[in-house]
Write a protein that holds these residues in place. Structure first.
Motif, PDB file in Angstrom:
ATOM      1  N   UNK A   1       0.607  -1.085   0.199  1.00 31.66           N
ATOM      2  CA  UNK A   1      -0.187  -0.145   0.360  1.00 31.66           C
ATOM      3  C   UNK A   1       1.161   1.094  -0.446  1.00 31.66           C
ATOM      4  N   UNK A   2       1.638   1.365   0.977  1.00 33.51           N
ATOM      5  CA  UNK A   2       2.537   2.716   0.759  1.00 33.51           C
ATOM      6  C   UNK A   2       3.878   2.475  -0.909  1.00 33.51           C
ATOM      7  N   UNK A   3       3.698   1.340  -1.166  1.00 33.41           N
ATOM      8  CA  UNK A   3       4.619   1.660  -2.355  1.00 33.41           C
ATOM      9  C   UNK A   3       3.580   2.084  -3.114  1.00 33.41           C
ATOM     10  N   UNK A   4       2.639   1.807  -2.810  1.00 35.33           N
ATOM     11  CA  UNK A   4       1.045   2.341  -4.425  1.00 35.33           C
ATOM     12  C   UNK A   4       1.188   3.729  -4.137  1.00 35.33           C
ATOM     13  N   UNK A   5       1.220   4.193  -3.036  1.00 39.11           N
ATOM     14  CA  UNK A   5       1.288   5.751  -2.442  1.00 39.11           C
ATOM     15  C   UNK A   5       2.335   6.235  -3.010  1.00 39.11           C
ATOM     16  N   UNK A  49      -4.171   7.396   7.610  1.00 36.83           N
ATOM     17  CA  UNK A  49      -4.604   7.433   9.128  1.00 36.83           C
ATOM     18  C   UNK A  49      -5.905   5.663   8.593  1.00 36.83           C
ATOM     19  N   UNK A  50      -6.184   6.288   8.087  1.00 35.50           N
ATOM     20  CA  UNK A  50      -7.728   4.461   7.270  1.00 35.50           C
ATOM     21  C   UNK A  50      -7.534   3.876   6.181  1.00 35.50           C
ATOM     22  N   UNK A  51      -6.266   4.170   5.411  1.00 32.23           N
ATOM     23  CA  UNK A  51      -5.365   3.101   4.532  1.00 32.23           C
ATOM     24  C   UNK A  51      -5.639   1.752   4.473  1.00 32.23           C
ATOM     25  N   UNK A  52      -5.346   0.968   4.220  1.00 34.06           N
ATOM     26  CA  UNK A  52      -5.786  -0.184   3.685  1.00 34.06           C
ATOM     27  C   UNK A  52      -4.457  -0.525   4.756  1.00 34.06           C
ATOM     28  N   UNK A  53      -4.501  -1.933   5.680  1.00 33.66           N
ATOM     29  CA  UNK A  53      -2.888  -2.393   6.311  1.00 33.66           C
ATOM     30  C   UNK A  53      -2.095  -2.466   5.192  1.00 33.66           C
ATOM     31  N   UNK A  54      -2.073  -3.386   3.725  1.00 36.54           N
ATOM     32  CA  UNK A  54      -1.628  -3.529   2.679  1.00 36.54           C
ATOM     33  C   UNK A  54      -2.284  -3.039   1.606  1.00 36.54           C
ATOM     34  N   UNK A  55      -1.627  -3.727   0.458  1.00 42.88           N
ATOM     35  CA  UNK A  55      -2.178  -3.657  -0.739  1.00 42.88           C
ATOM     36  C   UNK A  55      -2.009  -5.388  -1.589  1.00 42.88           C
ATOM     37  N   UNK A  56      -2.011  -6.090  -1.287  1.00 41.41           N
ATOM     38  CA  UNK A  56      -1.993  -7.332  -1.831  1.00 41.41           C
ATOM     39  C   UNK A  56      -2.227  -7.789  -3.532  1.00 41.41           C
ATOM     40  N   UNK A  57      -2.956  -6.758  -4.053  1.00 38.66           N
ATOM     41  CA  UNK A  57      -4.256  -6.542  -5.036  1.00 38.66           C
ATOM     42  C   UNK A  57      -3.194  -5.984  -6.082  1.00 38.66           C
ATOM     43  N   UNK A  98       0.149  -6.585  -6.837  1.00 41.98           N
ATOM     44  CA  UNK A  98       0.648  -8.039  -7.342  1.00 41.98           C
ATOM     45  C   UNK A  98      -0.017  -9.071  -8.152  1.00 41.98           C
ATOM     46  N   UNK A  99      -1.321  -8.749  -8.281  1.00 45.63           N
ATOM     47  CA  UNK A  99      -2.078 -10.066  -8.967  1.00 45.63           C
ATOM     48  C   UNK A  99      -2.312  -9.863 -10.773  1.00 45.63           C
ATOM     49  N   UNK A 100      -1.850  -8.365 -10.697  1.00 48.89           N
ATOM     50  CA  UNK A 100      -1.377  -8.399 -12.543  1.00 48.89           C
ATOM     51  C   UNK A 100       0.165  -8.858 -12.050  1.00 48.89           C
ATOM     52  N   UNK A 101       0.985  -9.575 -12.772  1.00 49.81           N
ATOM     53  CA  UNK A 101       2.405  -9.336 -12.647  1.00 49.81           C
ATOM     54  C   UNK A 101       2.713  -7.753 -13.633  1.00 49.81           C
ATOM     55  N   UNK A 108       5.439  -2.849 -12.291  1.00 47.62           N
ATOM     56  CA  UNK A 108       5.853  -1.181 -12.836  1.00 47.62           C
ATOM     57  C   UNK A 108       5.900  -0.308 -11.742  1.00 47.62           C
ATOM     58  N   UNK A 109       4.939  -1.269 -10.102  1.00 47.27           N
ATOM     59  CA  UNK A 109       4.961  -1.011  -8.912  1.00 47.27           C
ATOM     60  C   UNK A 109       6.118  -0.657  -8.537  1.00 47.27           C
ATOM     61  N   UNK A 110       6.652  -1.787  -8.063  1.00 45.27           N
ATOM     62  CA  UNK A 110       8.145  -2.376  -7.957  1.00 45.27           C
ATOM     63  C   UNK A 110       9.462  -0.920  -8.533  1.00 45.27           C
ATOM     64  N   UNK A 111       9.130  -1.050  -9.884  1.00 45.87           N
ATOM     65  CA  UNK A 111       9.917  -0.158 -11.010  1.00 45.87           C
ATOM     66  C   UNK A 111      10.242   1.517 -10.565  1.00 45.87           C
ATOM     67  N   UNK A 112       9.763   1.832 -10.269  1.00 44.54           N
ATOM     68  CA  UNK A 112       9.210   3.350  -9.624  1.00 44.54           C
ATOM     69  C   UNK A 112       9.292   3.384  -8.681  1.00 44.54           C
ATOM     70  N   UNK A 113       8.692   2.498  -7.516  1.00 46.88           N
ATOM     71  CA  UNK A 113       9.572   2.767  -5.977  1.00 46.88           C
ATOM     72  C   UNK A 113      11.215   2.451  -5.724  1.00 46.88           C
ATOM     73  N   UNK A 114      11.722   1.587  -6.729  1.00 51.01           N
ATOM     74  CA  UNK A 114      13.538   1.622  -6.481  1.00 51.01           C
ATOM     75  C   UNK A 114      13.525   2.385  -7.147  1.00 51.01           C
TER      76      UNK A 114
END
Length: 365
Positions: A5-9, A239-247, A249-252, A257-263
């Motif tokens: 979720x933090x990666x997504x933000x 404060x009210x966002x989800x604890x995670x966002x496993x979804x 990675x449901x799309x490889x 893309x999320x991983x690349x932009x974070x790294x």
């Protein structure tokens, strides 16, 4: 484990920053106050680093931050010196930008995002003392940057240097990151959080409407309104966002893309503005202005494509700075050895594990 979720933000914040600089749409700053979100996420990670490593976390954070800047400076500083930038001792600030490093006319625009690194450095230096104070008096410490901003924006200190204003604005977001790491934002009861968010939105909206800047309702020109609006936004998404966002990675493809932009967040942030500046003179003669949807779409795609190329070329520097194995495109699957055959004692030989450093540090900004 990474918090997707933090990666997504962070992913959304980086994309929003680039699109905003290409299009100039002030509404994007209201829809997603990206810089405040980025500082809040960085503050949360800095608090975690200080808990693990103590003051040594400051040096580790500098090690992560500066090499990508040095790569940029190695290319652009000689170019600016050759086009009129005087060679003075202040040029050394490109190695350690605790103040605004010098730039000539075109360089000042192309390298304008350097202010973020300047503020980031000061926030990192201030964090050990700020975290100590925050643990003992959370609310007063959290409010202190905002009080400084109110003093400046209300006219009590009208001639305050620009960095002081930004300290009041963005160190407040950094401190909200401390509160997020401590779990305080999630523990806020709805009877406290909801009224606080509504008051901040109302006050921030009123200030923004009554104090438009040179670009209208662009939050970058309305500091107090930005602080109020961004604080409300952070309280909601952290404060009210989800604890995670496993979804994610449901799309490889999307997960990659999320991983690349974070790294590669720092590389993308540092390099996108030079391309925005470079392509503008090419598009204007064609009549593709900022009011032309087709021209804007082409600009956005072209800037992301150019940033992608330079990220492939130099983004691996972020891996070296993080003491990770350099990767051309981060986020690929790592092959591990299969479990070995049973030994004579009946026990299996375990597969070789990935290096602990890769597990612990992967992706931290």
């Amino acid at each position: 484990m990474r918090n997707r979720y933090l990666d997504l933000l962070r992913f959304l914040a980086i994309v929003r920053v680039v699109v905003y600089h290409v299009t100039g749409f002030a509404s994007l700053t209201l829809v997603f106050p990206a810089m405040a979100v980025m500082f809040a996420l960085a503050g949360s990670l800095m608090a975690a680093s200080l808990e693990r490593s103590g003051p040594a976390a400051v040096l580790r954070r500098l090690r992560r931050l500066l090499p990508s800047l040095w790569v940029l400076a190695a290319i652009f500083v000689p170019a600016m010196l050759l086009t009129g930038l005087p060679f003075t001792p202040r040029v050394l600030l490109w190695l350690f930008p605790i103040a605004d490093p010098p730039a000539n006319g075109w360089g000042a625009m192309a390298l304008s995002p350097i202010w973020y690194l300047r503020d980031y450095l000061w926030f990192v230096f201030a964090s050990p003392v700020a975290l100590w104070a925050f643990r003992r008096a959370p609310l007063p410490t959290l409010l202190a940057p905002y009080v400084l901003l109110v003093v400046i924006e209300s006219g009590i200190w009208p001639n305050a240097p620009g960095p002081y204003r930004e300290f009041g604005l963005y160190f407040g977001a950094w401190m909200l990151g401390f509160a997020h790491h401590a779990g305080m934002l999630r523990r806020l009861a709805n009877r406290v959080l909801v009224p606080a968010v509504l008051v901040l939105v109302a006050a921030g909206g009123a200030w923004i409407l009554t104090h438009p800047g040179p670009r209208g309702y662009d939050l970058n020109d309305i500091h107090l309104g930005n602080a109020l609006w961004s604080t409300a936004f952070i309280l909601v998404v952290l404060g009210r966002g989800p604890a995670g966002a496993a979804w994610v990675d449901r799309s490889a493809l999307f997960g990659r893309v999320v991983t690349v932009l974070n790294r590669r967040a720092l590389t993308i942030y540092l390099w996108h503005m030079p391309f925005v500046v470079a392509i503008t003179p090419l598009f204007d003669p064609l009549g593709w202005t900022h009011e032309d949807p087709r021209g804007l779409a082409i600009r956005v795609v072209l800037v992301f494509a150019l940033v992608g190329v330079v990220t492939l070329a130099v983004g691996w520097v972020e891996d070296l700075a993080a003491q990770r194995r350099p990767e051309l495109i981060p986020g690929g699957r790592r092959r591990t050895r299969p479990v070995g055959p049973p030994t004579s004692t009946g026990h299996q030989v375990p597969a070789q594990r990935a290096a602990p450093e890769a597990e612990v540090t992967a992706g931290r900004p």
